[in-house]
Design a protein around this motif. Structure first.
Motif, PDB file in Angstrom:
ATOM      1  N   GLY A  22     104.671 -15.394 100.257  1.00  0.00           N
ATOM      2  CA  GLY A  22     105.449 -15.951  99.007  1.00  0.00           C
ATOM      3  C   GLY A  22     104.730 -16.514  97.848  1.00  0.00           C
ATOM      4  N   ALA A  23     103.627 -16.558  98.369  1.00  0.00           N
ATOM      5  CA  ALA A  23     102.717 -17.832  96.756  1.00  0.00           C
ATOM      6  C   ALA A  23     101.996 -16.898  96.550  1.00  0.00           C
ATOM      7  N   ILE A  24     101.091 -16.684  95.615  1.00  0.00           N
ATOM      8  CA  ILE A  24      99.984 -15.842  95.291  1.00  0.00           C
ATOM      9  C   ILE A  24      99.593 -16.050  94.524  1.00  0.00           C
ATOM     10  N   THR A  25      98.180 -15.991  94.610  1.00  0.00           N
ATOM     11  CA  THR A  25      97.016 -16.282  94.547  1.00  0.00           C
ATOM     12  C   THR A  25      96.882 -15.755  93.337  1.00  0.00           C
ATOM     13  N   PRO A  26      96.307 -15.920  91.987  1.00  0.00           N
ATOM     14  CA  PRO A  26      95.849 -14.935  91.104  1.00  0.00           C
ATOM     15  C   PRO A  26      94.762 -14.277  91.045  1.00  0.00           C
ATOM     16  N   ILE A  27      94.135 -13.452  91.028  1.00  0.00           N
ATOM     17  CA  ILE A  27      92.704 -12.714  91.238  1.00  0.00           C
ATOM     18  C   ILE A  27      91.999 -12.872  89.873  1.00  0.00           C
ATOM     19  N   GLY A  40      86.265  -3.562  92.265  1.00  0.00           N
ATOM     20  CA  GLY A  40      85.844  -5.314  91.793  1.00  0.00           C
ATOM     21  C   GLY A  40      86.306  -6.178  92.723  1.00  0.00           C
ATOM     22  N   ASN A  41      86.802  -6.211  94.486  1.00  0.00           N
ATOM     23  CA  ASN A  41      87.261  -7.008  94.404  1.00  0.00           C
ATOM     24  C   ASN A  41      87.397  -6.539  96.506  1.00  0.00           C
ATOM     25  N   PRO A  42      86.210  -6.570  96.271  1.00  0.00           N
ATOM     26  CA  PRO A  42      85.371  -6.307  98.206  1.00  0.00           C
ATOM     27  C   PRO A  42      86.831  -7.544  98.763  1.00  0.00           C
ATOM     28  N   VAL A  43      87.727  -6.619  99.878  1.00  0.00           N
ATOM     29  CA  VAL A  43      88.617  -7.789 100.600  1.00  0.00           C
ATOM     30  C   VAL A  43      87.980  -8.769 101.143  1.00  0.00           C
ATOM     31  N   GLU A  44      85.615  -8.520 101.532  1.00  0.00           N
ATOM     32  CA  GLU A  44      86.195 -10.015 102.563  1.00  0.00           C
ATOM     33  C   GLU A  44      85.859 -10.972 101.601  1.00  0.00           C
ATOM     34  N   ARG A  45      85.598 -10.650  99.840  1.00  0.00           N
ATOM     35  CA  ARG A  45      85.814 -11.917  98.297  1.00  0.00           C
ATOM     36  C   ARG A  45      87.160 -12.470  98.146  1.00  0.00           C
ATOM     37  N   LEU A  46      87.782 -12.175  98.681  1.00  0.00           N
ATOM     38  CA  LEU A  46      89.408 -11.897  98.504  1.00  0.00           C
ATOM     39  C   LEU A  46      89.978 -12.829  99.464  1.00  0.00           C
ATOM     40  N   ARG A  47      89.451 -12.650 100.677  1.00  0.00           N
ATOM     41  CA  ARG A  47      89.608 -13.364 101.828  1.00  0.00           C
ATOM     42  C   ARG A  47      89.351 -15.435 101.749  1.00  0.00           C
ATOM     43  N   GLU A  48      88.180 -15.079 100.438  1.00  0.00           N
ATOM     44  CA  GLU A  48      87.745 -16.455 100.700  1.00  0.00           C
ATOM     45  C   GLU A  48      88.580 -17.724  99.009  1.00  0.00           C
ATOM     46  N   LEU A  49      89.268 -16.477  98.606  1.00  0.00           N
ATOM     47  CA  LEU A  49      89.835 -17.015  97.297  1.00  0.00           C
ATOM     48  C   LEU A  49      90.570 -18.022  97.631  1.00  0.00           C
ATOM     49  N   ASP A  50      90.753 -18.423  96.474  1.00  0.00           N
ATOM     50  CA  ASP A  50      91.466 -20.073  96.730  1.00  0.00           C
ATOM     51  C   ASP A  50      92.331 -20.710  94.880  1.00  0.00           C
ATOM     52  N   LYS A 132      88.964   4.182  98.891  1.00  0.00           N
ATOM     53  CA  LYS A 132      87.706   3.441  98.433  1.00  0.00           C
ATOM     54  C   LYS A 132      87.063   4.022  97.677  1.00  0.00           C
ATOM     55  N   LYS A 133      86.991   5.210  97.958  1.00  0.00           N
ATOM     56  CA  LYS A 133      85.086   5.912  97.734  1.00  0.00           C
ATOM     57  C   LYS A 133      85.791   7.603  97.161  1.00  0.00           C
ATOM     58  N   ASN A 134      84.708   7.638  96.555  1.00  0.00           N
ATOM     59  CA  ASN A 134      84.769   9.087  95.878  1.00  0.00           C
ATOM     60  C   ASN A 134      84.592   9.999  97.100  1.00  0.00           C
ATOM     61  N   VAL A 135      85.251  11.310  96.970  1.00  0.00           N
ATOM     62  CA  VAL A 135      84.533  12.338  97.607  1.00  0.00           C
ATOM     63  C   VAL A 135      84.875  13.572  96.971  1.00  0.00           C
ATOM     64  N   THR A 136      83.911  13.903  96.410  1.00  0.00           N
ATOM     65  CA  THR A 136      83.378  14.780  95.389  1.00  0.00           C
ATOM     66  C   THR A 136      83.087  16.311  95.912  1.00  0.00           C
ATOM     67  N   LEU A 187     100.199  -4.173  97.765  1.00  0.00           N
ATOM     68  CA  LEU A 187      98.872  -2.786  99.194  1.00  0.00           C
ATOM     69  C   LEU A 187      97.766  -3.861 100.054  1.00  0.00           C
ATOM     70  N   CYS A 188      97.992  -4.009 101.394  1.00  0.00           N
ATOM     71  CA  CYS A 188      97.447  -4.249 102.208  1.00  0.00           C
ATOM     72  C   CYS A 188      96.409  -3.831 102.278  1.00  0.00           C
ATOM     73  N   LEU A 189      95.673  -4.499 102.224  1.00  0.00           N
ATOM     74  CA  LEU A 189      93.747  -4.033 102.204  1.00  0.00           C
ATOM     75  C   LEU A 189      93.027  -4.347 103.864  1.00  0.00           C
ATOM     76  N   PHE A 190      91.577  -3.531 104.535  1.00  0.00           N
ATOM     77  CA  PHE A 190      91.619  -3.316 105.418  1.00  0.00           C
ATOM     78  C   PHE A 190      90.617  -4.285 105.313  1.00  0.00           C
ATOM     79  N   GLU A 191      89.838  -4.073 106.695  1.00  0.00           N
ATOM     80  CA  GLU A 191      88.859  -4.137 106.794  1.00  0.00           C
ATOM     81  C   GLU A 191      88.799  -3.794 108.385  1.00  0.00           C
ATOM     82  N   LYS A 192      87.032  -3.772 108.129  1.00  0.00           N
ATOM     83  CA  LYS A 192      86.969  -1.670 109.151  1.00  0.00           C
ATOM     84  C   LYS A 192      87.995  -2.471 111.209  1.00  0.00           C
TER      85      LYS A 192
END
Length: 318
Positions: A22-27, A40-50, A132-136, A187-192
């Protein structure tokens, strides 16, 4: 491990943030579109956000999929929904694909406006997948590399005006009225390692507290990998685009039995659709002003929880 993100408005500014309990840490930074946010925001980097947080109760929800992205949908993609739609799941050998207008996208807690001329407003809870990837060009996407293409998941409700969609054979028109596409809240971001859980999510939709739809993504007929592979051979997909994967059984729509359909085939167009409208008019499950629709999607272990959509049905202002 998945990470939950909220797109929100606070003190007049649209922002994105990681949400925990219930608490939001702004990006840091401004991201006008879903694509810009994902790039601009890979999930691995966001996990460390404080840092300082904002109470979720103090913000206004926004859709995590912005209106510039494509809104692609699958139809009749759960076995029981195919049966209730008058289809033979063992005979149907094609993936039903269509689009919704992105102008129908609204936040997860927005009212759903029932147009004055629409009699039969229906609900459809769906799992939405964000790219998360272009498909052309045409490509083969497998379960093993699906994590390279899917950024995460959202709740979608594919509201539908059945008296437009079915008699007029207008999926786009019947499903694209403004407010007919609430998305989120999260938006629930996934890792592999999270991708395997895509096949075991539970969907539940209630109207006024009564369960109308309940199923698991285990029962999807055409999965994300084969669907994205098929779409790649038709047109381009871009980062931030949305694939809504179909709805379970339990919609308000009632399809005539095969015998009645054969009888209807011998009728004039006017008589056939008169019969259809009479059948639908007898269905109390269709939405009316004052109804509250709630949608939930989560894994059994709770590691993935896409939150709760709450949509109050209102009549169009005269």
């Amino acid at each position: 491990m998945s990470l939950h993100v909220l797109h929100f408005r606070h003190e007049g500014h649209a922002r994105w943030g990681v949400i925990r309990n219930g608490a939001i840490t702004p990006i840091p930074g401004e991201f006008a579109t879903t694509a810009q946010f994902i790039v601009g925001n890979p999930v691995e980097r966001l996990r460390e956000l404080d840092g300082p947080t904002i109470a979720e109760s103090a913000v206004q929800w926004l859709s995590p999929v912005t209106a510039n992205q494509q809104f692609i949908c699958q139809g009749a993609n759960y076995r029981q929904h195919m049966i209730e739609s008058g289809m033979d799941p063992d005979a149907k050998k094609f993936n039903m694909l269509f689009t919704k207008a992105t102008s129908c996208i609204v936040a997860a807690d927005s009212p759903v406006v029932k147009p004055a001329h629409v009699r039969f407003l229906d609900y459809e809870i769906e799992l939405g997948l964000v790219l998360k990837k272009n498909v052309t060009s045409r490509c083969l996407i497998t379960e093993a590399d699906l994590h390279e293409y899917i950024a995460g998941a959202v709740i979608v409700n594919d509201y539908s005006a059945r008296d437009i969609q079915i008699p007029q054979m207008q999926f786009y028109k019947g499903k694209s009225y403004r407010t007919f596409g609430p998305i989120g809240p999260y938006l629930c971001l996934f890792e592999k390692s999270d991708m395997a859980k895509l096949g075991e999510l539970e969907l539940t939709l209630t109207v006024n507290g009564s369960v109308r739809q309940k199923d698991s993504t285990t029962n999807l007929v055409y999965g994300p990998a084969e669907t994205l592979t098929e779409i790649s051979g038709v047109h381009d997909l871009y980062i931030g685009d949305l694939l809504s994967t179909g709805t379970p059984a339990g919609c308000a729509l009632s399809v005539p039995s095969p015998m009645k359909q054969r009888l209807a085939a011998a009728l004039s167009e006017e008589a056939k659709w008169k019969m259809f409208m009479e059948i639908q008019a007898a269905r109390p499950e269709y939405l009316r002003a004052g109804d509250m629709v709630e949608s939930r999607i989560s894994s059994r272990d709770g590691s993935i929880d896409l939150g709760v959509q709450r949509n109050h049905v209102v009549d169009e202002a005269s």
